[in-house]
Scaffold this motif. Sequence first.
Motif, PDB file in Angstrom:
ATOM      1  N   PRO A   1      60.466 177.437  34.772  1.00  0.00           N
ATOM      2  CA  PRO A   1      60.865 178.554  35.644  1.00  0.00           C
ATOM      3  C   PRO A   1      60.174 178.540  37.009  1.00  0.00           C
ATOM      4  N   ASP A   2      58.919 178.139  37.053  1.00  0.00           N
ATOM      5  CA  ASP A   2      58.186 178.094  38.329  1.00  0.00           C
ATOM      6  C   ASP A   2      58.783 177.085  39.311  1.00  0.00           C
ATOM      7  N   ASN A   3      59.523 176.116  38.799  1.00  0.00           N
ATOM      8  CA  ASN A   3      60.081 175.061  39.639  1.00  0.00           C
ATOM      9  C   ASN A   3      61.566 175.249  39.956  1.00  0.00           C
TER      10      ASN A   3
ATOM     11  N   VAL B   1      62.747 175.429  43.716  1.00  0.00           N
ATOM     12  CA  VAL B   1      62.580 174.153  44.425  1.00  0.00           C
ATOM     13  C   VAL B   1      63.691 173.189  44.020  1.00  0.00           C
ATOM     14  N   VAL B   2      63.983 173.118  42.742  1.00  0.00           N
ATOM     15  CA  VAL B   2      65.043 172.232  42.256  1.00  0.00           C
ATOM     16  C   VAL B   2      66.394 172.690  42.796  1.00  0.00           C
ATOM     17  N   ARG B   3      66.614 173.982  42.803  1.00  0.00           N
ATOM     18  CA  ARG B   3      67.881 174.527  43.309  1.00  0.00           C
ATOM     19  C   ARG B   3      68.048 174.193  44.797  1.00  0.00           C
TER      20      ARG B   3
ATOM     21  N   ASP C   1      52.855 175.806  49.230  1.00  0.00           N
ATOM     22  CA  ASP C   1      53.007 175.323  47.851  1.00  0.00           C
ATOM     23  C   ASP C   1      54.450 174.931  47.555  1.00  0.00           C
ATOM     24  N   PHE C   2      55.394 175.751  48.028  1.00  0.00           N
ATOM     25  CA  PHE C   2      56.814 175.471  47.821  1.00  0.00           C
ATOM     26  C   PHE C   2      57.170 174.150  48.504  1.00  0.00           C
ATOM     27  N   LEU C   3      56.720 173.966  49.747  1.00  0.00           N
ATOM     28  CA  LEU C   3      57.005 172.743  50.485  1.00  0.00           C
ATOM     29  C   LEU C   3      56.375 171.528  49.800  1.00  0.00           C
TER      30      LEU C   3
END
Length: 99
Positions: free
Chosen positions: A29-31, A34-36, A78-80
Motif C-alpha cells: 500500500p505504501d508504494n 508511486v506505481v500508479r 521520499d516519493f521521488l
Amino acid sequence: MCGAQPDADQLKLFGLKESDFKQSLDIWPDNWDVVRLFETLQTQWKIIAGGNRFVFTGIDYAAAAAMAKALGMAMTPDFLSDFRILEDEGLRHLNGGRK
C-alpha cells in the motif's frame, strides 16, 4: 496497462487462453501511488538515437510532476526517491540490461 485487452474469443483465434497471461503482482500500500504514477507515464520516456539503436534516458520529469499534481500526489523527496527506483529498473529493462 497497455490498452484494451483481448477477450477470450479473440485469444482463442490464436490458440491462446486468458490463463496464458494471468500474472499476479503484489504492491505494498505504501508504494501504490508511486506505481500508479509510473504506470501513467508509460509514454513519457525520453529516447535518443545511439549508433544503430535507441537509448532510453529516463522519464520526462516535467510530465511526471504535471501528472502527479493531476492525480493529487505530493512529489516529496521520499516519493521521488521511490519513483526513481522504478525508473532505474525500467531503464535497465528498456536498454537491454544497461542503465
